[in-house]
Design an enzyme around this catalytic site. Sequence first.
Site, PDB file in Angstrom:
ATOM      1  N   LYS A  32      -1.850   8.500  -3.383  1.00 28.79           N
ATOM      2  CA  LYS A  32      -0.673   8.065  -4.146  1.00 28.79           C
ATOM      3  C   LYS A  32      -0.387   9.143  -5.177  1.00 28.79           C
ATOM      4  O   LYS A  32      -1.310   9.612  -5.835  1.00 28.79           O
ATOM      5  CB  LYS A  32      -0.946   6.713  -4.813  1.00 28.79           C
ATOM      6  CG  LYS A  32       0.257   6.147  -5.562  1.00 28.79           C
ATOM      7  CD  LYS A  32      -0.024   4.729  -6.053  1.00 28.79           C
ATOM      8  CE  LYS A  32       1.165   4.165  -6.795  1.00 28.79           C
ATOM      9  NZ  LYS A  32       0.942   2.773  -7.237  1.00 28.79           N
TER      10      LYS A  32
ATOM     11  N   ASP B 189       1.794  -3.867   2.356  1.00 29.32           N
ATOM     12  CA  ASP B 189       1.340  -3.752   0.969  1.00 29.32           C
ATOM     13  C   ASP B 189       2.574  -3.751   0.073  1.00 29.32           C
ATOM     14  O   ASP B 189       3.061  -2.706  -0.349  1.00 29.32           O
ATOM     15  CB  ASP B 189       0.519  -2.468   0.778  1.00 29.32           C
ATOM     16  CG  ASP B 189      -0.098  -2.417  -0.607  1.00 29.32           C
ATOM     17  OD1 ASP B 189       0.014  -3.419  -1.346  1.00 29.32           O
ATOM     18  OD2 ASP B 189      -0.688  -1.382  -0.970  1.00 29.32           O
TER      19      ASP B 189
ATOM     20  N   ASP C 237      -0.293   1.178   5.268  1.00 24.07           N
ATOM     21  CA  ASP C 237       0.332   0.249   4.324  1.00 24.07           C
ATOM     22  C   ASP C 237       1.845   0.359   4.469  1.00 24.07           C
ATOM     23  O   ASP C 237       2.449   1.374   4.108  1.00 24.07           O
ATOM     24  CB  ASP C 237      -0.073   0.582   2.879  1.00 24.07           C
ATOM     25  CG  ASP C 237      -1.408  -0.040   2.491  1.00 24.07           C
ATOM     26  OD1 ASP C 237      -2.030  -0.713   3.338  1.00 24.07           O
ATOM     27  OD2 ASP C 237      -1.824   0.147   1.324  1.00 24.07           O
TER      28      ASP C 237
ATOM     29  N   GLU D 108       0.648   5.037   2.738  1.00 21.76           N
ATOM     30  CA  GLU D 108       1.586   3.967   2.351  1.00 21.76           C
ATOM     31  C   GLU D 108       2.986   4.554   2.224  1.00 21.76           C
ATOM     32  O   GLU D 108       3.188   5.558   1.530  1.00 21.76           O
ATOM     33  CB  GLU D 108       1.154   3.325   1.025  1.00 21.76           C
ATOM     34  CG  GLU D 108       2.193   2.325   0.520  1.00 21.76           C
ATOM     35  CD  GLU D 108       1.730   1.523  -0.695  1.00 21.76           C
ATOM     36  OE1 GLU D 108       0.560   1.109  -0.727  1.00 21.76           O
ATOM     37  OE2 GLU D 108       2.557   1.327  -1.601  1.00 21.76           O
TER      38      GLU D 108
ATOM     39  N   ASP E 201       7.137   2.503  -8.788  1.00 17.55           N
ATOM     40  CA  ASP E 201       6.402   1.965  -7.638  1.00 17.55           C
ATOM     41  C   ASP E 201       6.945   0.576  -7.291  1.00 17.55           C
ATOM     42  O   ASP E 201       6.555  -0.422  -7.882  1.00 17.55           O
ATOM     43  CB  ASP E 201       4.923   1.882  -8.041  1.00 17.55           C
ATOM     44  CG  ASP E 201       4.030   1.460  -6.899  1.00 17.55           C
ATOM     45  OD1 ASP E 201       4.462   1.520  -5.739  1.00 17.55           O
ATOM     46  OD2 ASP E 201       2.891   1.073  -7.186  1.00 17.55           O
TER      47      ASP E 201
ATOM     48  N   ASP F  29       7.240  -1.201  -4.160  1.00 15.84           N
ATOM     49  CA  ASP F  29       6.562  -2.095  -3.207  1.00 15.84           C
ATOM     50  C   ASP F  29       7.505  -3.140  -2.613  1.00 15.84           C
ATOM     51  O   ASP F  29       7.196  -4.335  -2.571  1.00 15.84           O
ATOM     52  CB  ASP F  29       5.374  -2.815  -3.882  1.00 15.84           C
ATOM     53  CG  ASP F  29       4.206  -1.879  -4.122  1.00 15.84           C
ATOM     54  OD1 ASP F  29       4.060  -0.904  -3.367  1.00 15.84           O
ATOM     55  OD2 ASP F  29       3.438  -2.131  -5.065  1.00 15.84           O
TER      56      ASP F  29
ATOM     57  N   HIS G  55      -9.054  -7.050  -2.061  1.00 15.85           N
ATOM     58  CA  HIS G  55      -9.944  -6.335  -2.979  1.00 15.85           C
ATOM     59  C   HIS G  55     -11.032  -7.332  -3.346  1.00 15.85           C
ATOM     60  O   HIS G  55     -10.753  -8.537  -3.455  1.00 15.85           O
ATOM     61  CB  HIS G  55      -9.260  -5.961  -4.291  1.00 15.85           C
ATOM     62  CG  HIS G  55      -8.084  -5.044  -4.171  1.00 15.85           C
ATOM     63  ND1 HIS G  55      -6.815  -5.489  -3.965  1.00 15.85           N
ATOM     64  CD2 HIS G  55      -7.995  -3.692  -4.258  1.00 15.85           C
ATOM     65  CE1 HIS G  55      -5.979  -4.460  -3.928  1.00 15.85           C
ATOM     66  NE2 HIS G  55      -6.674  -3.360  -4.099  1.00 15.85           N
TER      67      HIS G  55
ATOM     68  N   MET H   4      -9.638  -5.712   7.114  1.00 19.31           N
ATOM     69  CA  MET H   4      -9.841  -4.665   6.105  1.00 19.31           C
ATOM     70  C   MET H   4     -10.251  -5.280   4.773  1.00 19.31           C
ATOM     71  O   MET H   4      -9.788  -6.354   4.417  1.00 19.31           O
ATOM     72  CB  MET H   4      -8.539  -3.867   5.942  1.00 19.31           C
ATOM     73  CG  MET H   4      -8.555  -2.778   4.892  1.00 19.31           C
ATOM     74  SD  MET H   4      -8.137  -3.313   3.209  1.00 19.31           S
ATOM     75  CE  MET H   4      -6.411  -2.851   3.114  1.00 19.31           C
TER      76      MET H   4
ATOM     77  N   ASP I  94      -9.798  -9.848  -5.738  1.00 19.95           N
ATOM     78  CA  ASP I  94      -8.717 -10.766  -5.329  1.00 19.95           C
ATOM     79  C   ASP I  94      -9.352 -12.067  -4.856  1.00 19.95           C
ATOM     80  O   ASP I  94      -8.787 -13.142  -5.020  1.00 19.95           O
ATOM     81  CB  ASP I  94      -7.910 -10.239  -4.132  1.00 19.95           C
ATOM     82  CG  ASP I  94      -7.225  -8.920  -4.401  1.00 19.95           C
ATOM     83  OD1 ASP I  94      -6.947  -8.640  -5.577  1.00 19.95           O
ATOM     84  OD2 ASP I  94      -6.973  -8.190  -3.425  1.00 19.95           O
TER      85      ASP I  94
ATOM     86  N   GLU J 179      -6.527   6.265   0.772  1.00 24.23           N
ATOM     87  CA  GLU J 179      -5.099   6.032   0.474  1.00 24.23           C
ATOM     88  C   GLU J 179      -4.644   6.910  -0.680  1.00 24.23           C
ATOM     89  O   GLU J 179      -5.095   6.744  -1.817  1.00 24.23           O
ATOM     90  CB  GLU J 179      -4.904   4.546   0.143  1.00 24.23           C
ATOM     91  CG  GLU J 179      -3.468   4.203  -0.188  1.00 24.23           C
ATOM     92  CD  GLU J 179      -3.268   2.694  -0.381  1.00 24.23           C
ATOM     93  OE1 GLU J 179      -4.168   1.909  -0.038  1.00 24.23           O
ATOM     94  OE2 GLU J 179      -2.205   2.314  -0.887  1.00 24.23           O
TER      95      GLU J 179
ATOM     96  N   HIS K  98       4.248   5.396  -1.235  1.00 21.35           N
ATOM     97  CA  HIS K  98       3.539   6.450  -1.962  1.00 21.35           C
ATOM     98  C   HIS K  98       4.107   7.833  -1.631  1.00 21.35           C
ATOM     99  O   HIS K  98       4.333   8.642  -2.534  1.00 21.35           O
ATOM    100  CB  HIS K  98       2.038   6.396  -1.664  1.00 21.35           C
ATOM    101  CG  HIS K  98       1.378   5.153  -2.193  1.00 21.35           C
ATOM    102  ND1 HIS K  98       0.039   4.904  -2.052  1.00 21.35           N
ATOM    103  CD2 HIS K  98       1.881   4.091  -2.870  1.00 21.35           C
ATOM    104  CE1 HIS K  98      -0.257   3.733  -2.610  1.00 21.35           C
ATOM    105  NE2 HIS K  98       0.854   3.221  -3.106  1.00 21.35           N
TER     106      HIS K  98
HETATM  107  C1  3MF Z   1      -1.252   0.745  -5.095  1.00 18.56           C
HETATM  108  C2  3MF Z   1      -1.688   0.349  -3.772  1.00 18.56           C
HETATM  109  C3  3MF Z   1      -2.940  -0.451  -3.728  1.00 18.56           C
HETATM  110  C4  3MF Z   1      -3.792  -0.207  -2.534  1.00 18.56           C
HETATM  111  C5  3MF Z   1      -4.898  -1.187  -2.530  1.00 18.56           C
HETATM  112  C6  3MF Z   1      -5.647  -1.195  -1.242  1.00 18.56           C
HETATM  113  C7  3MF Z   1      -2.893  -2.475  -4.960  1.00 18.56           C
HETATM  114  O1  3MF Z   1      -0.017   1.327  -5.088  1.00 18.56           O
HETATM  115  O2  3MF Z   1      -1.028   0.625  -2.814  1.00 18.56           O
HETATM  116  O3  3MF Z   1      -2.565  -1.805  -3.797  1.00 18.56           O
HETATM  117  O4  3MF Z   1      -3.091  -0.282  -1.346  1.00 18.56           O
HETATM  118  O5  3MF Z   1      -5.736  -0.923  -3.592  1.00 18.56           O
HETATM  119  O6  3MF Z   1      -6.668  -0.372  -1.223  1.00 18.56           O
HETATM  120 MG    MG Z   2       3.533   0.813  -4.073  1.00 14.74          MG
HETATM  121 MG    MG Z   3      -1.316   0.478  -0.745  1.00 18.90          MG
HETATM  122 MG    MG Z   4       0.952   1.095  -3.313  1.00 18.61          MG
END
Ligand code: 3MF
Ligand code: MG
Ligand code: MG
Ligand code: MG
Length: 386
Positions: free
Chosen positions: A182, A286, A244, A216, A254, A256, A53, A87, A56, A180, A219
């Site tokens: 979610k 991700d 992702d 993802e 969430d 991850d 990002h 990306m 980041d 993306e 998600h």
């Molecule tokens: C949130 C995400 C994000 C996106 C990211 C990439 C922080 O659940 O998955 O991660 O993947 O913003 O665009």
């Molecule tokens: Mg997540």
């Molecule tokens: Mg993501």
């Molecule tokens: Mg995510």
Amino acid sequence: TWKPNPKYKFTFGLWTVGNVGRDPFGLPTRPDLSPAQICDLVGEAGAYGVNFHDNDLIPIDATAAETAEIKRDFTAALKRNKLKVPMATVNLFTEAVFKDGAFTSHDPAVRAYAVQKTFRAMDLGAEFGAKIFVLWGGREGAESDAHKDPYIAIQHTRQAFNLLAAYNIEKGYGYKFALEAKPNEPRGHIYNAVTGSYLAFIQTLEHPEMFGVNPEVAHEHMAGLNFVHQIAAALDAKKLFHIDLNDQEFGRYDQDFRFGSANLKHCFHLVKILEDYKYNAPRSFDCHAYRASDFEDLKWFASGNMRTYEILADKAQRWNTDKDIQALVKKITAGDEKIAKLLKSSSKASVKSIAEASFDRHELANKRLPYEQLDQLTMELLMGVR
Ligand code: 3MF
Ligand code: MG
Ligand code: MG
Ligand code: MG
């Protein structure tokens, strides 16, 4: 063994390995790593690249001098680790200005600021060679539909995406945008909650060819959906621009988690569909390490993601060449070739033939489907005894 193969284009977001273990209830448990340190860690693990990002890499209030120094360090770290930046993306969720959304804020000035911030993130990504730009609508939603008209929110989203496409053309960046979805978190309700929503929405944009999706695992699993089926839809639409990878227990927050750590069977079928249909864009992880993990354990996290993918890709290949499994597949998919051919065409002749054909439904129902056997063989292959 299981050394990451560059053909898989394994990438990590700076925010993933760099996650310090903060959560809504607790403070960080790990020290902050600089972008260069993150590159060293994933480079050592054998990754193909990193993603970021805007913030980041460059903190939002960095001065010009700080920005130049960060870019210099990062460029050097990319080089010494032979890492690419396929990306880039934009943070439209951290700052208070986005408390009620970015592209879907009521305030046209907030919407324009979000578009401008994305323009600049596109500039930054292009500087490092990114060709895919991910858009995750972090706070595009509401806690109550009394707050915002969801019909208008869709129109505002479209306006923003059309502006980004226009900027992409004007600057000649050649980005492909990957949207993306979610379903929940961090808002009570989020617009474009699943990948399928975006697949439909893309067709309403001024430049649909420029837009695809970045699904993802976690998600879709948060929504209780089958991720592999979403991937099938995206592949069929030729819209799987990025992915992702991570993992997630169904119905939980969430999480991850590291790829393959929670739902190995789903992840196997995911890898299988990606490999069977020759997905060729980056495979981005991700996710983040457990909050309890330290720096040493982070290395297991980074390489574990890639190892699991490669091991599952190997299993998928074994599945495709396993004699017993393939004999079963052949049996269950066999059928009358002439009828299969009729179904492939929507010509008048086909319609007529199908309308006039005679079928014996009882006889058709007699066909054996030894699915217990096929699934058990699949599981035994996954468990490592075949
Ligand atoms: C949130 C995400 C994000 C996106 C990211 C990439 C922080 O659940 O998955 O991660 O993947 O913003 O665009
Ligand atoms: Mg997540
Ligand atoms: Mg993501
Ligand atoms: Mg995510």
